[in-house]
Design a protein around this motif. Structure first.
Motif, PDB file in Angstrom:
ATOM      1  N   ARG A 212      69.346   2.424  16.371  1.00  0.00           N
ATOM      2  CA  ARG A 212      68.985   1.026  16.162  1.00  0.00           C
ATOM      3  C   ARG A 212      67.480   0.886  15.983  1.00  0.00           C
ATOM      4  N   ALA A 213      66.729   1.548  16.866  1.00  0.00           N
ATOM      5  CA  ALA A 213      65.260   1.462  16.800  1.00  0.00           C
ATOM      6  C   ALA A 213      64.745   2.011  15.469  1.00  0.00           C
ATOM      7  N   LEU A 214      65.288   3.151  15.031  1.00  0.00           N
ATOM      8  CA  LEU A 214      64.793   3.774  13.808  1.00  0.00           C
ATOM      9  C   LEU A 214      65.155   2.960  12.570  1.00  0.00           C
ATOM     10  N   THR A 215      66.349   2.388  12.580  1.00  0.00           N
ATOM     11  CA  THR A 215      66.778   1.586  11.424  1.00  0.00           C
ATOM     12  C   THR A 215      65.896   0.353  11.276  1.00  0.00           C
ATOM     13  N   TYR A 216      65.635  -0.315  12.373  1.00  0.00           N
ATOM     14  CA  TYR A 216      64.767  -1.490  12.290  1.00  0.00           C
ATOM     15  C   TYR A 216      63.304  -1.111  12.095  1.00  0.00           C
ATOM     16  N   ALA A 217      62.932   0.088  12.532  1.00  0.00           N
ATOM     17  CA  ALA A 217      61.575   0.564  12.245  1.00  0.00           C
ATOM     18  C   ALA A 217      61.390   0.737  10.733  1.00  0.00           C
ATOM     19  N   ASP A 218      62.427   1.245  10.054  1.00  0.00           N
ATOM     20  CA  ASP A 218      62.346   1.370   8.594  1.00  0.00           C
ATOM     21  C   ASP A 218      62.067   0.007   7.967  1.00  0.00           C
ATOM     22  N   GLN A 219      62.761  -1.018   8.466  1.00  0.00           N
ATOM     23  CA  GLN A 219      62.598  -2.349   7.880  1.00  0.00           C
ATOM     24  C   GLN A 219      61.200  -2.902   8.191  1.00  0.00           C
ATOM     25  N   PHE A 220      60.825  -2.852   9.487  1.00  0.00           N
ATOM     26  CA  PHE A 220      59.570  -3.468   9.897  1.00  0.00           C
ATOM     27  C   PHE A 220      58.370  -2.710   9.348  1.00  0.00           C
ATOM     28  N   TYR A 221      58.307  -1.416   9.650  1.00  0.00           N
ATOM     29  CA  TYR A 221      57.134  -0.652   9.231  1.00  0.00           C
ATOM     30  C   TYR A 221      57.134  -0.397   7.735  1.00  0.00           C
ATOM     31  N   GLY A 222      58.349  -0.323   7.176  1.00  0.00           N
ATOM     32  CA  GLY A 222      58.440  -0.226   5.717  1.00  0.00           C
ATOM     33  C   GLY A 222      57.788  -1.417   5.053  1.00  0.00           C
ATOM     34  N   GLY A 223      57.914  -2.591   5.696  1.00  0.00           N
ATOM     35  CA  GLY A 223      57.340  -3.813   5.134  1.00  0.00           C
ATOM     36  C   GLY A 223      55.862  -3.967   5.414  1.00  0.00           C
ATOM     37  N   VAL A 224      55.423  -3.685   6.642  1.00  0.00           N
ATOM     38  CA  VAL A 224      54.055  -4.041   7.044  1.00  0.00           C
ATOM     39  C   VAL A 224      53.188  -2.858   7.434  1.00  0.00           C
ATOM     40  N   GLY A 225      53.761  -1.646   7.453  1.00  0.00           N
ATOM     41  CA  GLY A 225      53.015  -0.494   7.957  1.00  0.00           C
ATOM     42  C   GLY A 225      51.631  -0.348   7.362  1.00  0.00           C
ATOM     43  N   GLN A 226      51.521  -0.577   6.050  1.00  0.00           N
ATOM     44  CA  GLN A 226      50.238  -0.367   5.366  1.00  0.00           C
ATOM     45  C   GLN A 226      49.177  -1.353   5.837  1.00  0.00           C
ATOM     46  N   TYR A 227      49.597  -2.472   6.429  1.00  0.00           N
ATOM     47  CA  TYR A 227      48.638  -3.501   6.845  1.00  0.00           C
ATOM     48  C   TYR A 227      48.219  -3.370   8.307  1.00  0.00           C
TER      49      TYR A 227
END
Lengths: 408, 216
Positions: A212-227
């Motif tokens: 669960r943590a990794l799947t939502y990490a893909d969504q969250f960090y995939g979206g904002v990681g660069q910022y």
């Protein structure tokens, strides 16, 4: 030295160089904020602070679903306190209040929350009955594809491109599995005894929560990681009097999951961005392992917990891991005089700050019993005494100073 | 006695099934229930409590050791009832109003039971009247209270005051513990006893009884 931007200041400190002054984090993150515990008047810590500061036209405090942290501290307070960080949260579905006043948080695996005294606390552990893989497989897990990014990328981009703050990312799914297994879903006793009595099941449930943590990490960090300049991961490895578990058990039952989430986050954030671990209590025993798996900054560095004296941590780990927190909220901040608070802050800074590696913040959420003038005094002192160069503390240490005040 | 020594070791190891097996075997060997408790369970828990206080073991080990004794006591309870053995003392234990943290209190209950106390666990988020009612209804010698937060520790003086102004007065001893509790605080609020960790609380409870002329 000319004035740095907030972002430069925090990076300098986190990279073990001395900035212009010690960075300050009050209110800029969800782990360094103040509590608001309605409806009890004595529980309105944030409102009390606003009134003390004479702020008008404040927005009602937005409160986290559990543990009552304020997530929308007024910008004027953060400017007043020279806060260098700002947070972008995932937009996670909130807990739903039931007819009896308790809350159910479907997104967070059905955890249950109720008001106990001042605080909204987890209770009625939804996974307490589980002992087998079948129990795990048959649990009504919430979906893995709920959108948690409504408005989030826009906010992260704005903070990164239009402000000079150190931007910190936060998603509640970073509590999984770690001690959310115990603190949120099964109760702490089952979490700790599952390690001993049912280790196979322990790993099965932890793997499910990690998924669960990794799947939502893909969504969250995939979206904002660069910022992001930094991001939180969790959670408590220690208690007041020592570790929650042996080092061997930490390495078997906890460390692999922390390492997995750090590895996932690192896929998305910039190389210079920092991993910040929130882990209450006496965590001294695990610090070398935390450094090994890539924790850059340790929070809250609870100073009165066993082996967490600032002198000890700076001496043994200064230059290897940075420190965020340290302002004692168990005795000094709630019970000291303004003068004692100022003196304590001076000692804290003189211990941690020389050579960089320190960001000043309360060592956890400020409880509603803390006088507002102490909060103001602490942060004004941090700004005043935090200007580099800072001479190293000689004489009585911070923890001994607090002990000598006999605050109770 | 060899079987008692084995019980002590298995309690320290946290091996529930072995402790259950050895308890039944000890009964077959005509070892009295009281001896199994005093020299097996209590010594085993004291051993693990000492390791815990010294930082050699941690909550998982304390909790599983406690679970072995809980399982063993279930086997012995009918025998104790039959033999009419009186408890060393009666303790009411709870986490104070406003506080949901109970691991420390649960360990205190386990260790006190093994030390010969009859323990009434009133749970968590416990207001003054619940402590008072349980103490009165059970003829308690000791009320043990726990708190984890500075904000809930602040409820302890009021609860102690309520106990003192009730019919219980100073007939019950009050002991307190938990992360924000210190000896200084305990002295200031009129507690009769304080223990710095759950491992030492049963020992403190025994001392309190001795001080009021209880059984050693």
């Amino acid at each position: 030295m000319s004035e740095m931007t907030s972002r430069e200041r925090v990076y300098a400190a986190a990279n073990f160089t001395e900035p212009d002054h010690v960075p300050i984090a009050f209110g800029g993150t969800n782990q360094t904020t103040i509590e608001e515990c309605p409806p009890t008047p004595e529980g309105l810590g944030c409102t009390q602070l606003y009134e003390y500061l004479g702020l008008k036209d404040v927005e009602p405090p937005a409160i986290s679903d559990a543990f009552n942290g304020v997530t929308n501290l007024d910008e004027r307070v953060m400017l007043r306190f020279h806060t260098d960080m700002r947070t972008v949260d995932a937009n996670i579905p909130r807990a739903v209040t039931q007819p009896d006043g308790t809350k159910t948080w479907d997104f967070m695996c059905g955890m249950r929350i109720k008001k106990v005294g001042l605080h909204d606390e987890p209770f009625e552990w939804p996974m307490e009955y589980m002992t087998t893989k079948k129990d795990i497989d048959e649990y009504p897990w919430p979906p893995l594809d709920i959108n948690i990014m409504e408005g989030v990328v826009e906010k992260a981009r704005y903070l990164h491109e239009e402000t000079d703050y150190f931007v910190v990312g936060e998603t509640s799914t970073s509590f999984l599995p770690f001690s959310s297994y115990g603190f949120l879903f099964t109760g702490t006793e089952k979490w700790l005894t599952d390690m001993k009595l049912n280790p196979k099941f322990y790993h099965q449930l932890s793997e499910k929560l990690l998924e669960r943590a990794l799947t939502y990490a893909d969504q969250f960090y995939g979206g904002v990681g660069q910022y992001l300049d930094g991001t939180w991961i969790y959670d408590d490895l220690g208690m007041q009097t020592g570790p929650l578990m042996s080092l061997a058990d930490y390495r078997e039952f906890y460390k692999p999951y922390q390492a997995a989430i750090i590895k996932k986050v690192r896929e998305y954030i910039r190389p210079e961005a920092k991993i910040i671990l929130h882990s209450c209590g006496s965590v001294y025993y695990a610090i070398p392992d935390l450094i090994e798996i890539g924790v850059d900054i340790l929070n809250p560095i609870q100073p009165l917990a066993k082996n967490m004296e600032p002198r000890r941590l700076k001496r043994e780990f200064g230059g290897k891991i940075a420190f965020l927190g340290g302002l004692d909220i168990q005795q000094l901040l709630p019970l000291g005089t303004v003068e004692q608070v100022r003196e304590g802050v001076k000692k804290l800074i003189q211990t941690y700050a020389p050579g960089g590696g320190f960001i000043f913040a309360p060592a956890h959420l400020i409880e509603p019993d803390v006088p507002p003038d102490n909060i103001v005094a602490a942060h004004d002192a941090a700004y005043e005494y935090g200007k580099y160069p800072i001479s190293k503390l000689t004489g009585q240490g911070y923890v001994d100073y607090i002990a000598g005040l006999h605050l109770h | 006695m060899e079987i008692i020594r084995q019980i002590v070791d298995r309690v320290i190891e946290g091996n529930i099934s072995k402790v259950e097996h050895l308890t039944k075997e000890a009964i077959v060997q005509n070892v009295t229930a009281q001896k199994i408790i005093d020299e097996g369970f209590a010594l085993g828990l004291e051993g693990v409590g000492e390791k815990y206080t010294n930082g050699e073991c941690f909550l998982p080990e304390m909790l599983t050791a406690g679970m072995t004794v809980t399982a063993g006591m279930e086997i012995l309870k009918p025998l104790l009832t039959e033999s009419g053995v009186k408890p060393r003392g009666i303790m009411v234990a709870g986490t104070v109003a406003g506080d949901m943290h109970d691991i420390g209190k649960n360990i205190v209950c386990m260790m006190s039971e093994a030390a010969g106390f009859r323990v009434i666990d009133v749970g968590k988020d416990v207001p003054a009247e619940m402590f008072i009612n349980a103490a009165r209804d059970n003829g308690a010698d000791i009320v043990a209270m726990s708190a984890l937060l500075s904000t809930t520790r602040a409820n302890m003086p009021g609860i102690i005051q309520a106990i003192r102004t009730s019919e219980l007065g100073h007939k019950v001893k009050v002991m307190i513990g938990g992360a924000p509790v210190t000896q200084d605080f305990a002295d200031a609020v009129g507690a009769d006893g304080y223990a710095p960790d759950a491992g030492l609380a049963a020992k403190k409870a025994k001392e309190l009884l001795t001080n009021i002329g209880g059984v050693n």
